[in-house]
Design a protein around this motif. Structure first.
Motif, mmCIF file in Angstrom:
data_model
loop_
_atom_site.group_PDB
_atom_site.id
_atom_site.type_symbol
_atom_site.label_atom_id
_atom_site.label_comp_id
_atom_site.label_asym_id
_atom_site.label_seq_id
_atom_site.Cartn_x
_atom_site.Cartn_y
_atom_site.Cartn_z
ATOM 1 N N SER A 28 -20.330 -38.396 0.136
ATOM 2 C CA SER A 28 -21.535 -37.946 -0.585
ATOM 3 C C SER A 28 -22.254 -36.936 0.509
ATOM 4 C CB SER A 28 -22.253 -38.690 -0.941
ATOM 5 O OG SER A 28 -22.936 -39.710 -0.617
ATOM 6 N N PHE A 29 -22.790 -37.926 1.790
ATOM 7 C CA PHE A 29 -23.607 -36.987 2.902
ATOM 8 C C PHE A 29 -23.002 -35.372 2.820
ATOM 9 C CE2 PHE A 29 -24.239 -36.056 7.210
ATOM 10 C CZ PHE A 29 -25.845 -35.570 7.279
ATOM 11 N N PHE A 30 -21.933 -35.262 2.693
ATOM 12 C CA PHE A 30 -21.534 -33.860 3.930
ATOM 13 C C PHE A 30 -21.536 -32.582 2.097
ATOM 14 C CE2 PHE A 30 -19.054 -36.882 5.895
ATOM 15 C CZ PHE A 30 -19.136 -36.610 7.931
ATOM 16 N N ASN A 31 -21.385 -33.332 0.852
ATOM 17 C CA ASN A 31 -21.316 -32.228 -0.371
ATOM 18 C C ASN A 31 -23.067 -33.356 -1.135
ATOM 19 O OD1 ASN A 31 -18.859 -31.740 -0.648
ATOM 20 N ND2 ASN A 31 -18.613 -34.437 -2.022
ATOM 21 N N ASP A 32 -24.266 -33.481 -0.101
ATOM 22 C CA ASP A 32 -25.553 -33.060 -0.477
ATOM 23 C C ASP A 32 -26.067 -32.099 -0.131
ATOM 24 O OD1 ASP A 32 -27.836 -34.449 -1.207
ATOM 25 O OD2 ASP A 32 -28.266 -35.541 0.315
ATOM 26 N N ASP A 33 -26.912 -31.109 -1.128
ATOM 27 C CA ASP A 33 -26.951 -29.862 -0.789
ATOM 28 C C ASP A 33 -28.818 -30.128 -0.272
ATOM 29 O OD1 ASP A 33 -29.346 -31.024 -2.987
ATOM 30 O OD2 ASP A 33 -28.807 -29.089 -4.708
ATOM 31 N N MET A 34 -29.660 -31.839 -0.668
ATOM 32 C CA MET A 34 -30.555 -32.313 0.014
ATOM 33 C C MET A 34 -31.893 -31.360 -0.377
ATOM 34 S SD MET A 34 -28.970 -32.544 3.525
ATOM 35 C CE MET A 34 -28.579 -34.069 4.363
ATOM 36 N N ASN A 35 -31.971 -30.205 -0.995
ATOM 37 C CA ASN A 35 -32.592 -29.729 -1.491
ATOM 38 C C ASN A 35 -33.356 -28.653 -1.153
ATOM 39 O OD1 ASN A 35 -33.455 -31.207 -4.306
ATOM 40 N ND2 ASN A 35 -34.313 -33.124 -2.646
ATOM 41 N N ILE A 36 -32.314 -28.483 -0.129
ATOM 42 C CA ILE A 36 -32.625 -27.454 1.092
ATOM 43 C C ILE A 36 -31.357 -25.978 1.086
ATOM 44 C CG2 ILE A 36 -32.034 -26.449 3.109
ATOM 45 C CD1 ILE A 36 -32.001 -29.491 4.164
ATOM 46 N N ALA A 37 -32.034 -24.970 0.437
ATOM 47 C CA ALA A 37 -31.670 -24.147 -0.289
ATOM 48 C C ALA A 37 -30.375 -23.181 0.179
ATOM 49 C CB ALA A 37 -32.343 -23.070 -0.834
ATOM 50 N N LYS A 38 -30.711 -22.954 1.944
ATOM 51 C CA LYS A 38 -29.331 -22.052 2.433
ATOM 52 C C LYS A 38 -28.767 -23.236 3.327
ATOM 53 C CE LYS A 38 -33.190 -18.855 4.149
ATOM 54 N NZ LYS A 38 -34.029 -17.940 4.961
ATOM 55 N N LEU A 71 -37.911 -42.891 9.342
ATOM 56 C CA LEU A 71 -37.109 -44.073 8.666
ATOM 57 C C LEU A 71 -35.879 -43.167 8.114
ATOM 58 C CD1 LEU A 71 -35.512 -46.722 6.850
ATOM 59 C CD2 LEU A 71 -37.421 -45.920 5.308
ATOM 60 N N ILE A 72 -34.658 -43.581 8.304
ATOM 61 C CA ILE A 72 -34.114 -41.501 7.038
ATOM 62 C C ILE A 72 -34.150 -42.317 6.036
ATOM 63 C CG2 ILE A 72 -31.622 -41.137 7.165
ATOM 64 C CD1 ILE A 72 -30.980 -41.067 10.453
ATOM 65 N N LEU A 73 -33.804 -41.386 5.127
ATOM 66 C CA LEU A 73 -33.779 -41.841 3.592
ATOM 67 C C LEU A 73 -32.529 -41.659 3.223
ATOM 68 C CD1 LEU A 73 -37.840 -40.640 2.657
ATOM 69 C CD2 LEU A 73 -37.207 -42.899 3.207
ATOM 70 N N ASN A 74 -31.981 -40.476 3.920
ATOM 71 C CA ASN A 74 -30.836 -40.562 3.384
ATOM 72 C C ASN A 74 -29.841 -41.262 2.195
ATOM 73 O OD1 ASN A 74 -27.536 -39.818 2.546
ATOM 74 N ND2 ASN A 74 -28.894 -37.472 2.457
ATOM 75 N N LYS A 75 -29.516 -41.611 1.743
ATOM 76 C CA LYS A 75 -28.458 -43.185 0.832
ATOM 77 C C LYS A 75 -27.544 -42.825 1.584
ATOM 78 C CE LYS A 75 -31.356 -44.369 -2.827
ATOM 79 N NZ LYS A 75 -31.265 -45.165 -4.471
ATOM 80 N N SER A 76 -27.035 -41.958 1.746
ATOM 81 C CA SER A 76 -25.869 -41.383 2.297
ATOM 82 C C SER A 76 -25.176 -42.210 3.620
ATOM 83 C CB SER A 76 -24.996 -39.889 2.053
ATOM 84 O OG SER A 76 -24.519 -39.969 0.867
#
Length: 268
Positions: A76-86, A158-163
């Motif tokens: 899921s890390f690779f598909n996450d748009d991370m709320n970043i448009a570009k 602290l890294i917050l990304n759950k993936s």
């Protein structure tokens, strides 16, 4: 990939592209490089078949047996748009997060500065470790914080990304409970506890883990449903930075080690 065998079996480059949300051209370039990097991939076995009227190449990737310096991430890390448009900015931040994870304290998502600056992150130190200038680091930090991917903590980040898995992936009750606690912390703005397993390498090369405190916590929570555990944590935890010892205390768990327990001996 099968983590037990370290083999990713019967996948095409197109399937990898679709599952990870990465362009096919990027996958092809990456696979070509991986085949030549024996530190990552031992070998790739290709099987050409005719399917749906055309040739398809299914690859079996034998991932190199890792040393202790590795970590797990979900697809899921690779598909996450991370709320970043570009897309270009997302790629930069994902690259930054993976490099940051490689520098984190073992089996955590915490980067702690060796020489903290005013009880906070030493940016000069981190920029040198990442091989980038401080201006670029500041840009990445700002983007990652604004996107909810990292947060500043005492002496570091602290890294917050759950993936990005803090410790490892394993189907046992202790790990299930630890991950529920960890995810609850991330969702509620609490700095999660380190796992702190005692790790012993046995004579045959196998790894033995011991964590009496986590075992005690699991004994208290293991029978409960995930949401019930999260609700209990919400009612009990009031600190913004916690340890397993703190959790044991709020759960009323007495975890005195045997050598700390006083015994009364009666002599005849």
């Amino acid at each position: 990939m099968n983590y037990k065998t370290s083999i990713a079996d019967n996948v095409t480059e197109k399937e990898i592209s679709e599952k990870l949300g990465i362009s096919l051209s990027t996958v092809k370039r990456s696979v070509s490089r991986l085949k030549n990097n024996k530190n990552l991939i031992d070998k790739v076995i290709s099987n050409n078949v005719i399917a749906e009227g055309s040739y398809k190449t299914y690859n079996k990737y034998h991932v190199a047996k890792c040393n202790e310096d590795f970590f797990y991430i979900y697809n899921s890390f690779f598909n996450d748009d991370m709320n970043i448009a570009k897309a270009s900015e997302r790629i930069k931040i994902k690259n930054f997060l993976l490099k940051l994870k490689a520098l984190c304290k073992k089996e955590t998502n915490k980067y702690i500065s060796e020489s903290p600056y005013l009880d906070g992150l030493n940016k000069t130190e981190l920029s040198k470790k990442l091989g980038i200038d401080t201006k670029t680091l500041n840009k990445y930090l700002e983007m990652a914080v604004n996107a909810g991917q990292i947060k500043y903590i005492t002496n570091g980040l602290l890294i917050l990304n759950k993936s990005i898995i803090p410790d490892f992936k394993k189907d046992d009750t202790d790990t299930r409970i630890y991950h529920i606690i960890y995810d609850w912390c991330i969702d509620n703005g609490v700095v999660p506890p380190d796992r702190n397993d005692e790790i012993t390498v046995m004579a045959n090369g196998s790894i033995r883990r011991r964590n009496s405190l986590l075992v005690e916590i699991t004994g208290k929570l293991g029978y409960m449903e995930d949401e019930d555990i999260r609700s209990l944590l919400t009612n009990r935890i009031t600190s913004e930075e916690i340890t397993l010892e703190y959790i044991a205390k709020v759960l009323n768990i007495n975890n005195k080690k045997k050598e700390e327990i006083e015994y009364s001996v009666i002599l005849d």
